[in-house]
Scaffold this motif. Structure first.
Motif, short mmCIF file in Angstrom:
data_model
loop_
_atom_site.label_atom_id
_atom_site.label_comp_id
_atom_site.label_asym_id
_atom_site.label_seq_id
_atom_site.Cartn_x
_atom_site.Cartn_y
_atom_site.Cartn_z
N ASP A 21 0.81 -1.23 0.00
CA ASP A 21 0.00 0.00 0.00
C ASP A 21 0.84 1.28 0.00
O ASP A 21 0.38 2.32 -0.45
N TYR A 22 2.05 1.20 0.53
CA TYR A 22 2.94 2.36 0.63
C TYR A 22 4.30 2.06 -0.02
O TYR A 22 5.32 2.04 0.65
N GLU B 70 7.17 4.37 0.76
CA GLU B 70 7.47 4.53 2.18
C GLU B 70 8.20 3.31 2.74
O GLU B 70 8.18 3.08 3.94
N ARG C 95 -0.51 2.94 9.73
CA ARG C 95 -1.03 3.86 8.70
C ARG C 95 -1.23 5.25 9.31
O ARG C 95 -0.93 6.27 8.68
N LYS D 266 3.67 12.13 7.06
CA LYS D 266 3.53 12.77 5.75
C LYS D 266 2.92 14.17 5.88
O LYS D 266 3.27 15.06 5.12
#
Length: 132
Positions: free
Chosen positions: A33-34, A37, A84, A91
């Motif tokens: 999903d990231y 990151e 998350r 962020k």
């Protein structure tokens, strides 16, 4: 006679906790999903393992020395939504973070305590602005 732990025992313990924590936070799904990151997620995982495996009696969180067992317990309760939440906060943050380790320790420790109110306030804000 007390036998001290060898480096192999310490390494095995860390690996067991790394696997457990990675499973708890759905690390592979987070990486999917990231994708941009990955470094952040790896740092978070390693920080969690480091703190969970500490041999110190306390861990400093937000300027307070918390019993290591309490911190260990809190960190082992973390799941992917908490991570998350922390990544999202990183962020959005625009202020300079001088001590990233301490910042992450505090946000990870407090994530289960604050995540509900954070999302509740976002919904309230969006409702008041007519977005929902």
């Amino acid at each position: 006679l007390v036998r001290s732990r060898g480096l192999g025992d310490v390494y095995k313990r860390q690996e067991r906790y790394r696997e457990l924590i990675a499973e708890n936070i759905a690390y592979d799904a987070l990486l999917t999903d990231y994708p941009y990151e990955q470094d952040t997620l790896e740092e978070i995982l390693e920080l969690l393992v480091d703190v969970v495996c500490t041999t110190k009696s306390s861990v400093r969180i937000s300027g307070d020395d918390k019993p290591a067992e309490v911190v260990r317990s809190q960190f082992l309760k973390l799941n992917s939504e908490h991570i998350r939440f922390v990544v999202g906060g990183l962020k959005e943050n625009t202020t300079r973070i001088r001590n990233m380790r301490q910042y992450l320790l505090a946000t990870l420790y407090n994530a289960p305590l604050t995540i509900g109110n954070y999302y509740r306030s976002l919904v309230s804000h969006d409702m008041s602005e007519g977005f929902i």
